[in-house]
Design an enzyme around this catalytic site. Sequence first.
Site, mmCIF file in Angstrom:
data_model
loop_
_atom_site.group_PDB
_atom_site.id
_atom_site.type_symbol
_atom_site.label_atom_id
_atom_site.label_comp_id
_atom_site.label_asym_id
_atom_site.label_seq_id
_atom_site.Cartn_x
_atom_site.Cartn_y
_atom_site.Cartn_z
ATOM 1 C CG HIS A 1 -2.206 -0.752 0.863
ATOM 2 N ND1 HIS A 1 -2.351 -2.081 1.119
ATOM 3 C CD2 HIS A 1 -3.336 -0.347 0.250
ATOM 4 C CE1 HIS A 1 -3.523 -2.475 0.693
ATOM 5 N NE2 HIS A 1 -4.153 -1.445 0.166
ATOM 6 N NE ARG B 1 -5.640 -5.968 -13.687
ATOM 7 C CZ ARG B 1 -4.808 -5.258 -14.452
ATOM 8 N NH1 ARG B 1 -4.773 -3.957 -14.381
ATOM 9 N NH2 ARG B 1 -3.988 -5.878 -15.296
ATOM 10 N NE ARG C 1 -9.983 -9.001 -14.757
ATOM 11 C CZ ARG C 1 -8.657 -8.985 -14.698
ATOM 12 N NH1 ARG C 1 -7.956 -9.363 -15.732
ATOM 13 N NH2 ARG C 1 -8.047 -8.598 -13.608
ATOM 14 C CD GLU D 1 -6.742 -13.673 -18.322
ATOM 15 O OE1 GLU D 1 -5.824 -12.882 -18.075
ATOM 16 O OE2 GLU D 1 -7.789 -13.716 -17.675
ATOM 17 C CG ASP E 1 -2.728 -14.166 -16.263
ATOM 18 O OD1 ASP E 1 -1.859 -14.609 -15.491
ATOM 19 O OD2 ASP E 1 -3.676 -13.466 -15.879
ATOM 20 C CB CYS F 1 -6.694 -5.226 -21.383
ATOM 21 S SG CYS F 1 -7.174 -6.890 -20.924
#
Length: 595
Positions: free
Chosen positions: A198, A305, A341, A438, A462, A509
């Site tokens: 973070h 996402r 997605r 992917e 991926d 993407c």
Amino acid sequence: MNSVSPVKKEIILNGIPASPGIAVGTAYLFTKEIPRVEERELDGESCEPEIERMKTAIQKSAKELNKILGFARQKVGEAKARIFEAQIMILEDAVLLESLTKRVRTERKNAEYIVSTEIGKYAKLMLAAHDEYMHERAHDIDDLRNRIIRNLQQEKLISKLDGSPIIVAHSLTPADTMILSRNKVLGYATDLGGITSHAALFSRSLKIPAVVGLGDVSREVAAGDKLIIDGYGGTIVIHPSQERLAEYEAKQQRFARFEADLSQLKELPPVTTDGHTIELSANIELAEELEYVVLQGSQGVGLYRTESLLMGRDDFPSEEEQYQEYKKVADRLYPHRVIMRTFDIGGDKLASETAEEANPFLGWRGIRISLDRPDLFLQQLRALLRASTRKNMAIMFPMISTIGEVHLAKQFVEQAKAELRAKKIKFDAKLQVGVMIEVPSAALNAGPIASLVDFLSIGSNDLTQYLLAVDRGNSLVSNLYQAFDPAVLITLKHVINSGHKHGKWVGICGELAGNPVATALLIGLGMDELSVVPGILPEIKKIIRAMNYTDMQSVARKVLGMSASEEVESHLRDFLKQQCPDIPLEHNSIPITIH
Ligand code: PEP
Ligand code: MG
């Protein structure tokens, strides 16, 4: 006699570029002693006062965190600030307080010891998971424990700094980053930290250059040392020479000029010199990034996402909560499109609720989890459909590996639609449904899959890892992760051709879409859409606008015949340099995304 202090030797350290930008300044060493915890026996009478002391320290910690939460909400937005809410919730958890109290009474041990061991149990559990995200969360829990112990020992942490330093630390917690940023901090450099930390996320939001994962910068640097921090390339220079300072100053100015130049492209379309138009959109993780995306001149969002909604919490957001978030995104982007997605959980992202998996990337991940948990999947699909009434939304599924999964996922979309119809709730009946390509099996089956959906979007991150059998997050094999491997190129070509044969558009993407070296190749291969990290979008637009589509097609044909990744990359690099000489290729211009 004049004494001349010896010139200190320049030291260069390389780490992970966590937040872009260059700064020159003096080091402030932020050291935080981990409070030492001693185990003490209590006599019977001391237990109750000890419990009171513990409760006071917990309340004080909650008060501090509430203050940080308020500040974080203002600076980095609601979603990213949630990490502090999670810490406060733990502090306010009645069950935790009860077990702490009970242990002081029964074990008759001091509060520091009980707090340390009890909260330490949670951190240990998280550290046991083979998952970088969980490891980072374990650090958050450790931070919480240290905060309570510091308050028990009544120690105060420094939060006010003199001047405008570059902060050098072994590691930084989200709270440290937030508190220190109330001063004029020029940069952050840490020994530890991954891209999912973070602290990295916050420095990006605060637009402060940061380099993490430097190994031992906190030992190499002494307080007051002169430093250069290069958050583009992930480099720190200690005691820079005059030449080095001049070099970085020039680099800083070049970037500033380049960025000013790019901002003029905002309103212009991504069209090649011979009139071929590409759809150029952005990838985002959080609704907070929307303003930045709009500012960058994006035509929309090609990958949202949605699993980022699950960060910092251990339950699933309700349908209503999800609807509000999705609607906020769709409203803000209108009339541009957003491709949502569905949750891509598992792999290296968010721990699934199961116990350990030996091969999480080959395990319960993405659509596999959604299909196994119809309750959660339908809840998300209903929320998405309800938010689609402006008709600017599309949905896509991650990690599809079989045609059967596409049929099943589509059936769930139909079921969610039927449920909404039964309740007379509106949605976009024509909403486009697509699939991420992917997994190699899906790539090979791109034709039959394309016949079932409205579009294909290639997840090259991926796809590359599965095609080459190279873990995308494992530094031991990162040299084998070759984005331009001929096998990747052939696969891209096959997917694009298969989509087009069925009259469907094909986008990409993964990070490759935002690599300036790859732009000519991707468009030349026939890609209809590029969805890139927002920071790089103007640069990619500039490249598109500088090139000719016919030339891109020839360069794509040429590299398709090559047999090594290096050869492909070097050819594409030369082509870019020749067509677009002012693109600064020496920096790692792809900002890191948190997956
Ligand atoms: C990809 O795999 O290329 C992709 C875009 O998805 P993610 O990085 O979220 O797995
Ligand atoms: Mg993916």
